[in-house]
Design an enzyme around this catalytic site. Structure first.
Site, PDB file in Angstrom:
ATOM      1  N   VAL A 127       0.795  -1.427  -0.120  1.00 14.21           N
ATOM      2  CA  VAL A 127       0.182  -0.319   0.076  1.00 14.21           C
ATOM      3  C   VAL A 127       0.622   1.285  -0.082  1.00 14.21           C
ATOM      4  O   VAL A 127       0.550   2.279  -0.386  1.00 14.21           O
ATOM      5  CB  VAL A 127      -0.964   0.022   0.523  1.00 14.21           C
ATOM      6  CG1 VAL A 127      -0.540  -0.153   2.368  1.00 14.21           C
ATOM      7  CG2 VAL A 127      -2.206   1.424   1.460  1.00 14.21           C
ATOM      8  N   LYS A 128       2.277   0.709   0.421  1.00 13.46           N
ATOM      9  CA  LYS A 128       3.350   2.270   0.208  1.00 13.46           C
ATOM     10  C   LYS A 128       3.551   2.927  -0.421  1.00 13.46           C
ATOM     11  O   LYS A 128       4.316   3.930  -0.995  1.00 13.46           O
ATOM     12  CB  LYS A 128       4.157   2.013   1.425  1.00 13.46           C
ATOM     13  CG  LYS A 128       3.699   1.662   2.707  1.00 13.46           C
ATOM     14  CD  LYS A 128       3.044   2.301   3.706  1.00 13.46           C
ATOM     15  CE  LYS A 128       3.206   3.704   3.977  1.00 13.46           C
ATOM     16  NZ  LYS A 128       3.295   4.523   5.033  1.00 13.46           N
ATOM     17  N   ASP A 129       3.427   2.048  -2.095  1.00 11.74           N
ATOM     18  CA  ASP A 129       4.018   2.456  -3.230  1.00 11.74           C
ATOM     19  C   ASP A 129       2.687   3.888  -3.380  1.00 11.74           C
ATOM     20  O   ASP A 129       3.249   5.379  -4.025  1.00 11.74           O
ATOM     21  CB  ASP A 129       3.454   1.270  -3.701  1.00 11.74           C
ATOM     22  CG  ASP A 129       4.839   0.986  -4.239  1.00 11.74           C
ATOM     23  OD1 ASP A 129       5.621   1.205  -3.164  1.00 11.74           O
ATOM     24  OD2 ASP A 129       4.490  -0.276  -5.124  1.00 11.74           O
TER      25      ASP A 129
END
Ligand code: PMP
Length: 326
Positions: A37-39
């Site tokens: 999700v951190k992309d």
């Protein structure tokens, strides 16, 4: 490669749905190019810094991270011609450390220290940025993080559910995912003249946020083998978010979800996804049958093979092991 970030499927979790009589969905964030999700936060932070003119061609991005944001920043940085310096506590999984080195991050491992200690990875990264003239991503207090989720993750969830969503459960590291989705879904609900979904914090043991939501007390007890989630303070990304409830999930309960998602749904997810799904199930039981609950499958299980799927590691801690590895 940035075109590959976001636009992830929303997967109906059949086991969790059947067990509760609700419709429980997980947003497959492990499908992002960096595997988490951190992309989305990495891209939003880089684009904001470019727009503000602080990140210039050939520049350097510096960040303190549990690993996933570092992976996102490094990959987006590679694609756009930036160098990345990544500061990470040495307690994080071997797989994330190896992957960061593989993709070319300038990796600095530091001992794990609480936030109040100047040696904490967040403070080390801020000082490194100041000393080197690099751009500090500052994911915890840079609200470009939550704005990215508000624009993309929330909009996708609204479209994928047709706006039929009764509750959203999510764990917090920076709080960017939870806050951005909560704010974006509330905006969409207002625009359509319907009630906003309930926002439920999913918190591991050893985090202060559960107590903060329940009674305004940030004090911490216990610990968790999950990575990237739990928080001892109210970050700028979390400011102003209205919580309707909170669930504190023990590791054993999260592992049960991780193992059954793998064995029964063919989904390999990491620790925070287990916490999120366990909280979605508890929320479904509180709301009763017929409700729709959405949560986030933050990253994949392969990133934690040496911990969550290592029977010796789990047994040492008195935690359940997957039946097929026994
Ligand atoms: N799950 C994992 C695996 C993470 O790495 C992170 C980020 N540290 C989160 C969840 C939490 O996301 P956020 O920072 O948006 O709160």
């Amino acid at each position: 490669m940035t075109a590959a970030i976001g636009g992830t499927p929303l997967i109906r979790l059949k086991g969790a749905s059947k067990a509760t009589g609700c419709e429980i969905y997980g947003k497959a964030e492990f499908m992002n190019p960096g595997g988490s999700v951190k992309d989305r936060a990495a891209l939003a932070i880089i684009e904001d810094a470019e727009t503000r003119g602080v990140l210039k061609p050939g520049g350097t991005i510096v960040e303190g991270t549990a690993g996933n944001t570092g992976i996102g920043l490094t990959l987006v940085g590679n694609a756009r011609g930036y160098r990345s310096v990544i500061v990470m506590p040495e307690t994080q999984s071997r797989e994330k450390i190896d992957f960061l080195r593989m993709i070319g991050a300038d990796l600095r491992l530091v001992p794990a220290k609480p936030f109040r200690d100047p040696g904490n990875y967040v403070h080390v990264s801020r000082r490194l940025a100041e000393e080197s003239g690099g751009v500090w991503a500052n994911q915890f207090d840079n609200t470009a993080n939550r704005e990215g989720h508000r624009r993309t993750t929330a909009a996708e969830i609204w479209a994928q559910t047709g706006g039929r969503i009764d509750a959203f459960t999510c764990a917090c590291g920076t709080g960017g995912t939870l806050a951005g989705v909560a704010l974006g879904l509330a905006d969409a609900a207002k625009k359509h003249g319907v009630a906003r979904p309930r926002i439920v914090l999913a918190d591991p043991e050893g985090s202060g946020l559960y107590g903060w939501v329940k009674n305004g007390d940030l004090s911490i007890s216990g610990g968790s083998i999950t990575e990237g989630i739990g928080q001892s303070r109210v970050t700028a990304n979390l400011e102003g978010v209205v919580f309707d409830d909170a669930e504190r999930i023990p590791d054993a309960e999260a592992l049960e979800q991780i193992f059954s998602m793998l064995a029964e749904e063919g989904l390999s997810v990491g620790g925070s996804a287990g916490i999120n799904v366990a909280a979605a199930i508890r929320t479904a039981r509180k709301l009763g049958p017929g409700h729709t609950i959405v949560t986030i499958l933050c990253d994949g299980g392969a990133r934690y093979q040496s911990k969550l799927f290592n029977t010796a590691f789990l047994r040492e801690r008195g935690l359940p092991t997957p039946a097929w590895l026994d």
